[in-house]
Design a protein around this motif. Structure first.
Motif: not given
Length: 154
Positions: A99-100, A103, A130, A134-135, A138, A145, A147
Motif C-alpha cells: 500500500y505505502v 500509493t 501514504s 497507513y499508520y 493499521v 492493508l 504492507g
C-alpha cells in the motif's frame, strides 16, 4: 461552467453516495484480524460523496449564467490518459509492492501530472499521505492493508 451538467452530475453522485451509505449497512460488521469492519469505508465514502454532491448542486444553482458560450474548454486527453493509466497500475500493483509504495507512486504521478514543478513538495506530500493513512488505518484503527513487499526485507 455548465450549470445543467453540474446540477445533473451532483444529483447522480448524491444518489450513488446514498446507495453506498445504505449498501454499507448490509456488509458484515467484523473482518478477520481487524477491529475495523469492512462497512466503515463504504459508509464514509458514501457520506463524503453525498456532501461533495450537495456542495456541487449548491454551487451550480448559485453560480450566475455563463455570458459567453462560444468558447468551449479544451479537453486534456493526455493528462486524462496518464491519470487513468496510473489508477489502473495502482490497483494492479498494490498486492505486489504494498500500500505505502503504490500509493506514494500514484500520488506522485498524479501531482506531477497536474503540476510539473515542485518535485520536492510533491515527494514530501505523497510520502506523508501514504505513510500517514497507513499508520492511521493499521496502527490506530487496527485495520489491515498490504504492507511492504517481502523482497524489501522490512
Amino acid at each position: 461552467m455548465n450549470k445543467t451538467f453540474d446540477r445533473s452530475a451532483g444529483i447522480v453522485f448524491l444518489a450513488i453516495g446514498a446507495a453506498f451509505a445504505l449498501g454499507s449497512r448490509s456488509i458484515s460488521s467484523s473482518a478477520y484480524g481487524s477491529n475495523v469492519g469492512p462497512s466503515i469505508f463504504p459508509l464514509i465514502l458514501g457520506i463524503i460523496l453525498m456532501l461533495l454532491s450537495a456542495r456541487l448542486i449548491y454551487e451550480a444553482v448559485k453560480y450566475p449564467a455563463a455570458q459567453d458560450r462560444s468558447s468551449k474548454p479544451k479537453l486534456d486527453y493526455k493528462r486524462f490518459g496518464i491519470i487513468l493509466s496510473a489508477t489502473i497500475l495502482y490497483g494492479l500493483s498494490m498486492e505486489h509492492i504494498g500500500y505505502v509504495i503504490s500509493t506514494f507512486l500514484f500520488l506522485l504521478i498524479g501531482f506531477q501530472t497536474m503540476k510539473r514543478d515542485r518535485w520536492i513538495s510533491a515527494i514530501i506530500v505523497s510520502a506523508l499521505c501514504s505513510g500517514g493513512v497507513y499508520y492511521l488505518f493499521v496502527v490506530v484503527l487496527q485495520g489491515t492493508l498490504p504492507g511492504f513487499p517481502a523482497w524489501l526485507g522490512l
